[in-house]
Design a protein around this motif. Structure first.
Motif, PDB file in Angstrom:
ATOM      1  N   PHE A 296      28.023  64.487 -49.039  1.00 52.34           N
ATOM      2  CA  PHE A 296      28.217  63.303 -48.208  1.00 52.34           C
ATOM      3  C   PHE A 296      27.140  62.281 -48.550  1.00 52.34           C
ATOM      4  O   PHE A 296      25.968  62.622 -48.695  1.00 52.34           O
ATOM      5  N   LYS A 297      27.560  61.018 -48.669  1.00 51.09           N
ATOM      6  CA  LYS A 297      26.631  59.926 -48.970  1.00 51.09           C
ATOM      7  C   LYS A 297      26.746  58.856 -47.890  1.00 51.09           C
ATOM      8  O   LYS A 297      27.852  58.466 -47.509  1.00 51.09           O
ATOM      9  N   GLU A 298      25.597  58.395 -47.389  1.00 50.80           N
ATOM     10  CA  GLU A 298      25.610  57.362 -46.362  1.00 50.80           C
ATOM     11  C   GLU A 298      26.214  56.073 -46.900  1.00 50.80           C
ATOM     12  O   GLU A 298      26.044  55.726 -48.070  1.00 50.80           O
ATOM     13  N   ASP A 299      26.935  55.374 -46.014  1.00 52.35           N
ATOM     14  CA  ASP A 299      27.614  54.138 -46.404  1.00 52.35           C
ATOM     15  C   ASP A 299      27.384  53.063 -45.339  1.00 52.35           C
ATOM     16  O   ASP A 299      28.328  52.547 -44.737  1.00 52.35           O
ATOM     17  N   GLY A 300      26.128  52.776 -45.073  1.00 53.91           N
ATOM     18  CA  GLY A 300      25.791  51.765 -44.085  1.00 53.91           C
ATOM     19  C   GLY A 300      26.258  52.161 -42.699  1.00 53.91           C
ATOM     20  O   GLY A 300      25.995  53.269 -42.231  1.00 53.91           O
ATOM     21  N   ASN A 301      26.970  51.257 -42.050  1.00 49.95           N
ATOM     22  CA  ASN A 301      27.483  51.532 -40.710  1.00 49.95           C
ATOM     23  C   ASN A 301      28.826  52.239 -40.719  1.00 49.95           C
ATOM     24  O   ASN A 301      29.379  52.557 -39.671  1.00 49.95           O
ATOM     25  N   GLU A 302      29.381  52.444 -41.908  1.00 48.33           N
ATOM     26  CA  GLU A 302      30.677  53.101 -42.031  1.00 48.33           C
ATOM     27  C   GLU A 302      30.502  54.618 -42.052  1.00 48.33           C
ATOM     28  O   GLU A 302      29.386  55.143 -42.114  1.00 48.33           O
ATOM     29  N   ALA A 303      31.624  55.331 -42.013  1.00 47.15           N
ATOM     30  CA  ALA A 303      31.591  56.789 -42.129  1.00 47.15           C
ATOM     31  C   ALA A 303      31.001  57.184 -43.481  1.00 47.15           C
ATOM     32  O   ALA A 303      31.201  56.498 -44.494  1.00 47.15           O
ATOM     33  N   ASP A 304      30.235  58.267 -43.492  1.00 42.89           N
ATOM     34  CA  ASP A 304      29.682  58.754 -44.755  1.00 42.89           C
ATOM     35  C   ASP A 304      30.800  58.960 -45.768  1.00 42.89           C
ATOM     36  O   ASP A 304      31.908  59.391 -45.409  1.00 42.89           O
ATOM     37  N   LEU A 305      30.506  58.669 -47.019  1.00 43.16           N
ATOM     38  CA  LEU A 305      31.472  58.892 -48.088  1.00 43.16           C
ATOM     39  C   LEU A 305      31.408  60.346 -48.540  1.00 43.16           C
ATOM     40  O   LEU A 305      30.326  60.939 -48.611  1.00 43.16           O
ATOM     41  N   LEU A 306      32.555  60.913 -48.846  1.00 46.08           N
ATOM     42  CA  LEU A 306      32.619  62.252 -49.425  1.00 46.08           C
ATOM     43  C   LEU A 306      32.803  62.087 -50.923  1.00 46.08           C
ATOM     44  O   LEU A 306      33.772  61.459 -51.379  1.00 46.08           O
ATOM     45  N   GLU A 307      31.864  62.639 -51.684  1.00 42.24           N
ATOM     46  CA  GLU A 307      31.880  62.462 -53.133  1.00 42.24           C
ATOM     47  C   GLU A 307      31.741  63.804 -53.847  1.00 42.24           C
ATOM     48  O   GLU A 307      31.267  64.782 -53.257  1.00 42.24           O
ATOM     49  N   VAL A 308      32.150  63.809 -55.104  1.00 38.77           N
ATOM     50  CA  VAL A 308      31.989  64.978 -55.957  1.00 38.77           C
ATOM     51  C   VAL A 308      30.719  64.806 -56.777  1.00 38.77           C
ATOM     52  O   VAL A 308      30.504  63.756 -57.395  1.00 38.77           O
ATOM     53  N   LYS A 309      29.863  65.807 -56.756  1.00 41.88           N
ATOM     54  CA  LYS A 309      28.617  65.736 -57.518  1.00 41.88           C
ATOM     55  C   LYS A 309      28.933  65.730 -59.010  1.00 41.88           C
ATOM     56  O   LYS A 309      29.647  66.603 -59.515  1.00 41.88           O
ATOM     57  N   LYS A 310      28.421  64.766 -59.698  1.00 41.40           N
ATOM     58  CA  LYS A 310      28.673  64.621 -61.124  1.00 41.40           C
ATOM     59  C   LYS A 310      28.187  65.853 -61.887  1.00 41.40           C
ATOM     60  O   LYS A 310      27.114  66.380 -61.629  1.00 41.40           O
ATOM     61  N   GLY A 311      29.001  66.307 -62.823  1.00 47.40           N
ATOM     62  CA  GLY A 311      28.627  67.432 -63.668  1.00 47.40           C
ATOM     63  C   GLY A 311      28.753  68.789 -63.028  1.00 47.40           C
ATOM     64  O   GLY A 311      28.341  69.794 -63.609  1.00 47.40           O
ATOM     65  N   SER A 312      29.347  68.846 -61.820  1.00 50.03           N
ATOM     66  CA  SER A 312      29.420  70.131 -61.116  1.00 50.03           C
ATOM     67  C   SER A 312      30.675  70.939 -61.460  1.00 50.03           C
ATOM     68  O   SER A 312      30.785  72.098 -61.082  1.00 50.03           O
ATOM     69  N   PHE A 313      31.618  70.343 -62.168  1.00 50.84           N
ATOM     70  CA  PHE A 313      32.875  71.029 -62.480  1.00 50.84           C
ATOM     71  C   PHE A 313      32.659  72.197 -63.430  1.00 50.84           C
ATOM     72  O   PHE A 313      31.984  72.075 -64.454  1.00 50.84           O
ATOM     73  N   LYS A 314      33.244  73.341 -63.081  1.00 49.30           N
ATOM     74  CA  LYS A 314      33.211  74.491 -63.984  1.00 49.30           C
ATOM     75  C   LYS A 314      34.388  75.410 -63.669  1.00 49.30           C
ATOM     76  O   LYS A 314      34.839  75.520 -62.529  1.00 49.30           O
ATOM     77  N   PHE A 315      34.908  76.055 -64.714  1.00 47.61           N
ATOM     78  CA  PHE A 315      35.968  77.033 -64.513  1.00 47.61           C
ATOM     79  C   PHE A 315      35.372  78.359 -64.056  1.00 47.61           C
ATOM     80  O   PHE A 315      34.233  78.717 -64.398  1.00 47.61           O
ATOM     81  N   LEU A 316      36.146  79.103 -63.272  1.00 45.26           N
ATOM     82  CA  LEU A 316      35.746  80.440 -62.862  1.00 45.26           C
ATOM     83  C   LEU A 316      36.337  81.455 -63.845  1.00 45.26           C
ATOM     84  O   LEU A 316      37.491  81.322 -64.240  1.00 45.26           O
ATOM     85  N   GLU A 317      35.504  82.444 -64.204  1.00 45.94           N
ATOM     86  CA  GLU A 317      35.921  83.389 -65.237  1.00 45.94           C
ATOM     87  C   GLU A 317      35.751  84.822 -64.760  1.00 45.94           C
ATOM     88  O   GLU A 317      34.874  85.149 -63.948  1.00 45.94           O
ATOM     89  N   LEU A 318      36.596  85.659 -65.288  1.00 45.30           N
ATOM     90  CA  LEU A 318      36.608  87.074 -64.936  1.00 45.30           C
ATOM     91  C   LEU A 318      35.767  87.866 -65.936  1.00 45.30           C
ATOM     92  O   LEU A 318      35.912  87.710 -67.147  1.00 45.30           O
ATOM     93  N   ASP A 319      34.855  88.694 -65.423  1.00 42.11           N
ATOM     94  CA  ASP A 319      34.020  89.515 -66.318  1.00 42.11           C
ATOM     95  C   ASP A 319      34.847  90.580 -67.019  1.00 42.11           C
ATOM     96  O   ASP A 319      35.828  91.095 -66.463  1.00 42.11           O
TER      97      ASP A 319
END
Length: 319
Positions: A296-319
């Protein structure tokens, strides 16, 4: 060069020929992760055979995953609960010491229970939640005041999102509370300009007194399948779609068809969202399971913005 140096070089040269065991991708669509007592439990629509039930995978760290060895690897198996075909989009949650799975089968919604997140999730009486239309993609939200809500998709003039209060025993909705939320109307939500628009995969987060409704839009086979959200002061709406939508799509994932998942908080309190993508840019199925981090990121007097953290994408893998 002495003998020791020669042996050292030969040792490292031999290591270069040793193959690292290759991990295989986890092939679950519409995934959900339930974190309980230091263990992550992963469920979803099977990429192998979606007519058999719901598989479950476990991890202690979100990196190493293995399929459960209980109940043939199934948290819910066909024949032990409602449904014959099309086991889709499960959600698992705990309430008063019991574990619940809300899910889709036969294009209807059912809720099963278990004493363990591994299952087996069963019903004493195999039945769905009654409705006059087909309904899919349940998401159960219990508010701070104890009221229970079921967000879901009704197949009526498109895949449209609805909410209703649930009875205290989860046996059905309070029909008089059924409320339309919204459907796919914005350009990013219907990139193929189809008549039967699709909005689905609901998940609700309460933050700073506001309700954040995460959803996906476009048909899942569409490369532009993507994630957005809407905000409300009430769990029943009305909802304001974020001007920053979509918050995650193929340009962020680097692969087509990214969407339909569920959020959870990890062991460090980070907000995560598990979702699926297409198998490749050439093939839709079996879909791959992936993970991103939300913030969540503050957006002044508006509702906080919901954002995706850059570079956080990854596939899940089975051992």
């Amino acid at each position: 060069m002495n003998v020791t140096q020669i042996l050292f070089i030969a040792f490292w040269f031999s290591l270069s020929f040793l193959s690292v065991p290759e991990k295989s991708p986890i092939l679950l669509a519409d995934p959900t992760i339930f974190y309980h007592d230091g263990t992550y439990y992963l469920y979803g629509t099977s990429g192998n055979d979606k007519n058999l039930g719901f598989e479950v995978y476990v991890s202690k760290n979100l990196k190493s995953w293995k399929r459960s060895d209980k109940n043939d690897g199934y948290a819910l198996k066909k024949g032990e609960s409602y449904g014959d075909i099309g086991f889709w989009a499960p959600q698992v949650f705990e309430y008063e010491g019991k574990f619940y799975m809300a899910y889709t089968a036969n294009e209807h919604i059912a809720i099963a229970t278990s004493d363990s997140p591994l299952g087996p999730f069963t019903q004493a009486e195999k039945k769905d939640l009654e409705a006059p239309v087909k309904q899919i993609d349940p998401y159960i939200f219990i508010d701070d005041d104890g009221k229970k809500y079921m967000y879901h998709v009704r197949l009526t003039e498109g895949n449209r999102l609805f909410v209703a209060e649930l009875k205290d025993d989860f046996s059905g909705i309070k029909e008089e509370t059924l409320t339309y939320c919204f459907h796919a109307e914005e350009p990013w939500e219907n990139t193929q300009n189809v008549d039967w628009t699709v909005s689905e995969g609901p998940a609700i987060i309460k933050h700073e007194g506001l309700y954040y409704f995460i959803y996906s839009a476009n048909d899942f086979r569409n490369p532009d399948y993507a994630v957005g959200y809407a905000v409300s002061e009430s769990p029943m709406g009305p909802w304001r779609k974020s001007p920053t939508n979509p918050i995650f799509d193929k340009s962020d994932a680097g692969i087509n068809g990214s969407g339909h998942g569920d959020f959870f908080f990890d062991s460090k309190g980070k907000l995560r969202y598990v979702l699926h993508t297409h198998n490749s840019d050439e093939k839709v199925s079996p879909r791959k399971t992936a993970l991103i981090e939300l913030e969540f990121k503050e957006d002044g007097n508006e509702a906080d913005l919901l954002e995706v953290k850059k570079g956080s994408f990854k596939f899940l893998e089975l051992d």
